[in-house]
Scaffold this motif. Structure first.
Motif, short mmCIF file in Angstrom:
data_model
loop_
_atom_site.label_atom_id
_atom_site.label_comp_id
_atom_site.label_asym_id
_atom_site.label_seq_id
_atom_site.Cartn_x
_atom_site.Cartn_y
_atom_site.Cartn_z
N THR A 1 42.63 67.58 131.74
CA THR A 1 43.43 66.43 131.65
C THR A 1 42.94 65.24 132.20
O THR A 1 43.52 64.49 133.09
CB THR A 1 44.60 66.58 131.66
OG1 THR A 1 45.23 67.98 131.14
CG2 THR A 1 45.70 65.56 130.84
N GLN B 1 46.42 63.50 126.99
CA GLN B 1 45.64 64.32 125.94
C GLN B 1 45.94 63.86 124.62
O GLN B 1 45.17 64.27 123.80
CB GLN B 1 46.55 65.69 126.15
CG GLN B 1 46.01 66.34 127.42
CD GLN B 1 46.66 67.86 127.60
OE1 GLN B 1 46.33 68.56 128.65
NE2 GLN B 1 47.22 68.23 126.56
N MET C 1 42.70 71.57 128.50
CA MET C 1 43.90 70.73 127.87
C MET C 1 45.07 71.58 128.06
O MET C 1 44.68 72.69 127.40
CB MET C 1 43.43 69.90 126.67
CG MET C 1 42.41 68.69 126.99
SD MET C 1 41.93 67.85 125.34
CE MET C 1 43.58 67.07 125.08
N CYS D 1 38.33 69.53 123.57
CA CYS D 1 38.29 70.44 124.80
C CYS D 1 37.51 71.65 124.53
O CYS D 1 37.35 72.04 123.31
CB CYS D 1 39.61 70.55 125.37
SG CYS D 1 40.86 71.78 124.35
#
Length: 215
Positions: free
Chosen positions: A77, A81, A100, A116
């Motif tokens: 993060t 996000q 994340m 991610c």
């Protein structure tokens, strides 16, 4: 100095990684260099800015420089996000995995948009199993973040052992407590899954009584 001391203590206790919280008001490069100089080559850092790097334009230069350190394993993060385009840009530009928290953005959006490389999963047993199973179907690794005393850490062991994508270091947070309440023996970064009934360990009743507080 604090980070270095924590890392040295972690190595002595059998850990192979440490999650840290870089913040803009500290020199993150000096912090990483201090840890790197005081720990063995196998010891890694997971860096979690908690969204404090604001946006991709700010984050990419910082994360790219940090990725040059061998001890930096991944980032969590770096920016908010919900910024799908920004996180996707970071993932493409920075040569380290990006983690994340599961569910923000919605898991299927995160998977389809490629924001991610894996997830942070937490919650109760049902939620952890459900999210961990979805991560398995998507072939995305995750770390279990189940923070609490040694009781929580021991409880998390069976979950981590059966969820195939729980391959990133777990985050128990147990070391912030003065006493773990149960015996925890970490070796080579791993904790043996207890084989006895229930939690599989004997609770230190004297320790529980010692730390009892009024309701």
């Amino acid at each position: 100095e604090d980070w270095k001391a924590e890392a040295v203590a972690a190595v002595a206790a059998g850990y192979t990684s440490l999650k840290n919280k870089p913040r803009p008001w500290w020199d993150i490069y000096a912090q990483v260099e201090a840890v790197s100089a005081a720990t063995p080559p196998y010891f890694k850092l997971d860096l979690d800015p908690n969204g404090s790097l604001q946006n991709a334009a700010t984050a990419v230069p910082v994360l790219t420089r940090l990725a040059r350190y061998e001890c930096v394993a991944m980032f969590e993060t770096p920016i908010p996000q919900k910024d799908i385009l920004g996180n996707r840009q970071i993932r493409r530009a920075v040569p380290r995995p990006l983690a994340m928290h599961f569910g923000n953005p919605p898991a299927m959006t995160a998977i389809r948009a490629g924001v991610c490389d894996g997830f942070v999963i937490s919650g109760g047993a049902g939620r952890v199993m459900s999210q961990g199973t979805l991560a398995e179907h998507a072939s995305m690794p995750f770390w279990l973040q189940l923070v609490g005393t040694g009781l929580t850490t021991i409880w998390s062991c069976p979950l981590g052992s059966v969820l195939k994508q729980a391959r990133w270091p777990a985050i128990p947070g147990v070391n912030i407590y003065e006493h773990t309440l149960v015996p925890l023996e970490v070796s080579g970064g791993h904790l043996h899954v207890p084989e006895g009934p229930g939690l599989g360990v004997e609770l230190d009743d004297e320790a529980v009584a010692c730390f009892e507080v009024a309701a």
